[in-house]
Write a protein that holds these residues in place. Structure first.
Motif, PDB file in Angstrom:
ATOM      1  N   MET A 160       0.839  -1.171   0.000  1.00  0.00           N
ATOM      2  CA  MET A 160       0.000   0.000   0.000  1.00  0.00           C
ATOM      3  C   MET A 160       0.886   1.236   0.000  1.00  0.00           C
ATOM      4  SD  MET A 160      -3.144   0.975   2.568  1.00  0.00           S
ATOM      5  CE  MET A 160      -3.266  -0.728   2.991  1.00  0.00           C
ATOM      6  N   SER A 161       0.566   2.197  -0.859  1.00  0.00           N
ATOM      7  CA  SER A 161       1.359   3.401  -1.023  1.00  0.00           C
ATOM      8  C   SER A 161       0.909   4.481  -0.039  1.00  0.00           C
ATOM      9  CB  SER A 161       1.201   3.901  -2.461  1.00  0.00           C
ATOM     10  OG  SER A 161       1.820   5.138  -2.613  1.00  0.00           O
ATOM     11  N   LEU A 162       1.848   5.020   0.714  1.00  0.00           N
ATOM     12  CA  LEU A 162       1.567   6.096   1.653  1.00  0.00           C
ATOM     13  C   LEU A 162       2.055   7.402   1.046  1.00  0.00           C
ATOM     14  CD1 LEU A 162       0.659   7.123   4.441  1.00  0.00           C
ATOM     15  CD2 LEU A 162       2.955   6.600   5.264  1.00  0.00           C
ATOM     16  N   LEU A 163       1.160   8.344   0.916  1.00  0.00           N
ATOM     17  CA  LEU A 163       1.483   9.662   0.389  1.00  0.00           C
ATOM     18  C   LEU A 163       1.690  10.601   1.573  1.00  0.00           C
ATOM     19  CD1 LEU A 163       1.593  11.738  -1.952  1.00  0.00           C
ATOM     20  CD2 LEU A 163      -0.901  11.934  -1.720  1.00  0.00           C
ATOM     21  N   ARG A 164       2.853  11.251   1.604  1.00  0.00           N
ATOM     22  CA  ARG A 164       3.144  12.217   2.669  1.00  0.00           C
ATOM     23  C   ARG A 164       3.501  13.544   2.015  1.00  0.00           C
ATOM     24  NH1 ARG A 164       5.011   9.590   7.825  1.00  0.00           N
ATOM     25  NH2 ARG A 164       4.866   7.377   7.421  1.00  0.00           N
ATOM     26  N   PHE A 165       2.917  14.630   2.546  1.00  0.00           N
ATOM     27  CA  PHE A 165       3.259  15.961   2.060  1.00  0.00           C
ATOM     28  C   PHE A 165       2.796  17.004   3.068  1.00  0.00           C
ATOM     29  CE2 PHE A 165      -0.953  15.045   0.486  1.00  0.00           C
ATOM     30  CZ  PHE A 165      -1.636  16.252   0.457  1.00  0.00           C
ATOM     31  N   ARG A 166       3.285  18.230   2.877  1.00  0.00           N
ATOM     32  CA  ARG A 166       2.888  19.358   3.724  1.00  0.00           C
ATOM     33  C   ARG A 166       2.035  20.297   2.887  1.00  0.00           C
ATOM     34  NH1 ARG A 166       4.826  20.431   8.471  1.00  0.00           N
ATOM     35  NH2 ARG A 166       4.896  22.689   8.243  1.00  0.00           N
ATOM     36  N   THR A 167       1.018  20.861   3.511  1.00  0.00           N
ATOM     37  CA  THR A 167       0.127  21.784   2.819  1.00  0.00           C
ATOM     38  C   THR A 167      -0.602  22.637   3.847  1.00  0.00           C
ATOM     39  OG1 THR A 167      -1.579  21.941   1.100  1.00  0.00           O
ATOM     40  CG2 THR A 167      -1.839  20.184   2.756  1.00  0.00           C
ATOM     41  N   THR A 168      -1.347  23.601   3.363  1.00  0.00           N
ATOM     42  CA  THR A 168      -2.113  24.494   4.232  1.00  0.00           C
ATOM     43  C   THR A 168      -3.590  24.130   4.161  1.00  0.00           C
ATOM     44  OG1 THR A 168      -0.503  26.250   3.871  1.00  0.00           O
ATOM     45  CG2 THR A 168      -2.666  26.918   4.692  1.00  0.00           C
ATOM     46  N   ILE A 169      -4.227  24.107   5.312  1.00  0.00           N
ATOM     47  CA  ILE A 169      -5.672  23.846   5.366  1.00  0.00           C
ATOM     48  C   ILE A 169      -6.394  25.103   4.893  1.00  0.00           C
ATOM     49  CG2 ILE A 169      -7.635  23.307   6.836  1.00  0.00           C
ATOM     50  CD1 ILE A 169      -5.701  21.827   8.717  1.00  0.00           C
ATOM     51  N   GLU A 170      -7.245  24.925   3.889  1.00  0.00           N
ATOM     52  CA  GLU A 170      -8.028  26.024   3.328  1.00  0.00           C
ATOM     53  C   GLU A 170      -9.494  25.795   3.652  1.00  0.00           C
ATOM     54  OE1 GLU A 170      -6.863  27.105  -0.700  1.00  0.00           O
ATOM     55  OE2 GLU A 170      -5.118  25.793  -0.487  1.00  0.00           O
ATOM     56  N   ILE A 171     -10.362  26.701   3.190  1.00  0.00           N
ATOM     57  CA  ILE A 171     -11.787  26.540   3.450  1.00  0.00           C
ATOM     58  C   ILE A 171     -12.572  26.778   2.167  1.00  0.00           C
ATOM     59  CG2 ILE A 171     -12.215  28.909   4.213  1.00  0.00           C
ATOM     60  CD1 ILE A 171     -13.952  27.403   6.486  1.00  0.00           C
ATOM     61  N   ASN A 172     -13.576  25.944   1.937  1.00  0.00           N
ATOM     62  CA  ASN A 172     -14.494  26.050   0.804  1.00  0.00           C
ATOM     63  C   ASN A 172     -15.879  26.201   1.407  1.00  0.00           C
ATOM     64  OD1 ASN A 172     -16.011  25.815  -1.489  1.00  0.00           O
ATOM     65  ND2 ASN A 172     -15.265  23.797  -2.067  1.00  0.00           N
ATOM     66  N   ASN A 173     -16.441  27.387   1.336  1.00  0.00           N
ATOM     67  CA  ASN A 173     -17.683  27.730   2.035  1.00  0.00           C
ATOM     68  C   ASN A 173     -17.443  27.515   3.527  1.00  0.00           C
ATOM     69  OD1 ASN A 173     -19.172  28.498  -0.280  1.00  0.00           O
ATOM     70  ND2 ASN A 173     -19.531  26.348  -0.753  1.00  0.00           N
ATOM     71  N   ILE A 174     -18.014  26.460   4.099  1.00  0.00           N
ATOM     72  CA  ILE A 174     -17.796  26.192   5.529  1.00  0.00           C
ATOM     73  C   ILE A 174     -16.953  24.941   5.751  1.00  0.00           C
ATOM     74  CG2 ILE A 174     -19.938  27.325   6.215  1.00  0.00           C
ATOM     75  CD1 ILE A 174     -21.123  24.463   6.577  1.00  0.00           C
ATOM     76  N   ASN A 175     -16.425  24.356   4.683  1.00  0.00           N
ATOM     77  CA  ASN A 175     -15.743  23.073   4.767  1.00  0.00           C
ATOM     78  C   ASN A 175     -14.225  23.202   4.691  1.00  0.00           C
ATOM     79  OD1 ASN A 175     -18.234  21.521   4.722  1.00  0.00           O
ATOM     80  ND2 ASN A 175     -18.396  22.198   2.596  1.00  0.00           N
ATOM     81  N   PRO A 176     -13.512  22.901   5.790  1.00  0.00           N
ATOM     82  CA  PRO A 176     -12.049  22.896   5.746  1.00  0.00           C
ATOM     83  C   PRO A 176     -11.548  21.753   4.848  1.00  0.00           C
ATOM     84  CG  PRO A 176     -12.846  22.999   8.013  1.00  0.00           C
ATOM     85  CD  PRO A 176     -14.018  22.680   7.137  1.00  0.00           C
ATOM     86  N   TYR A 177     -10.539  22.029   4.051  1.00  0.00           N
ATOM     87  CA  TYR A 177     -10.016  21.020   3.131  1.00  0.00           C
ATOM     88  C   TYR A 177      -8.557  21.286   2.823  1.00  0.00           C
ATOM     89  CZ  TYR A 177      -9.773  24.248  -0.792  1.00  0.00           C
ATOM     90  OH  TYR A 177      -9.418  25.276  -1.624  1.00  0.00           O
ATOM     91  N   VAL A 178      -7.931  20.271   2.220  1.00  0.00           N
ATOM     92  CA  VAL A 178      -6.636  20.455   1.576  1.00  0.00           C
ATOM     93  C   VAL A 178      -6.785  19.926   0.155  1.00  0.00           C
ATOM     94  CG1 VAL A 178      -5.278  20.326   3.694  1.00  0.00           C
ATOM     95  CG2 VAL A 178      -5.689  18.260   2.376  1.00  0.00           C
ATOM     96  N   LEU A 179      -6.053  20.516  -0.747  1.00  0.00           N
ATOM     97  CA  LEU A 179      -6.085  20.079  -2.133  1.00  0.00           C
ATOM     98  C   LEU A 179      -4.993  19.037  -2.347  1.00  0.00           C
ATOM     99  CD1 LEU A 179      -7.445  20.512  -4.887  1.00  0.00           C
ATOM    100  CD2 LEU A 179      -5.625  22.144  -5.400  1.00  0.00           C
TER     101      LEU A 179
END
Length: 175
Positions: free
Chosen positions: A1-20
């Motif tokens: 199983m492949s584990l993806l690791r990265f750093r990013t900033t949590i953003e918001i779409n309307n009221i939903n926190p997300y990362v791209l």
């Protein structure tokens, strides 16, 4: 199983926190995947057991990874924080409803052919969401109230159910 690791900033779409999750990153998890992708997630190494979340396709090969309250609380993160993520494809995921159709809802559907047809026309993930929500209802009053509201929108009436606007037995996009 492949584990993806990265750093990013949590953003918001309307009221939903997300990362791209970029297309190249998503390809490392599952090449060519274009539908909601079931993944297990850790933010800053938390929680101890991974959170199961579906990444939602953007349309260009990238995905929105909406971060639920459980994952953000366990990692003590908020919108604007730069975080390290660990994401892997959820091999244990099984499509289709996990929760059975409750008798109180199936009986109500059988008595309403228009609502039954709308139910049959729903996409599987939305049926699954209905059933997961219904499985959490404990009191007969809550079950009756939610069955009534579900039948109301599935019968073609304009209304709100499961945090969505409905009309003509379908979810109304963008409303």
């Amino acid at each position: 199983m492949s584990l993806l690791r990265f750093r990013t900033t949590i953003e918001i779409n309307n009221i939903n926190p997300y990362v791209l999750v970029a297309a190249a990153q998503a390809t490392q998890l599952r090449p060519g995947w274009r539908k909601p992708m079931p993944v297990c997630v850790r933010i800053k190494g938390e929680p101890d057991t991974t959170c199961r979340i579906n990444m939602m396709p953007v349309g260009d090969g990238s995905f929105y990874l909406y971060l639920n309250g459980e994952a953000r609380k366990a990692s003590n993160t908020k919108v604007g924080d730069t975080v390290s993520l660990g994401i892997e494809f959820d091999e244990a995921y099984q499509s289709g409803p996990v929760n059975p159709m409750p008798p109180w809802f199936s009986e109500a559907l059988e008595q309403n052919p228009h609502a039954m047809q709308a139910w049959n026309d729903l996409i599987p993930s939305l049926k699954k969401e209905f059933l997961r929500y219904f499985a959490r209802l404990k009191s007969p009053e809550a079950q009756a109230r939610n069955a009534q509201q579900a039948l109301y929108v599935l019968s073609g009436n304009r209304g709100r159910f499961l945090a969505r606007s409905w009309h003509e037995g379908r979810v109304q996009e963008g409303r």
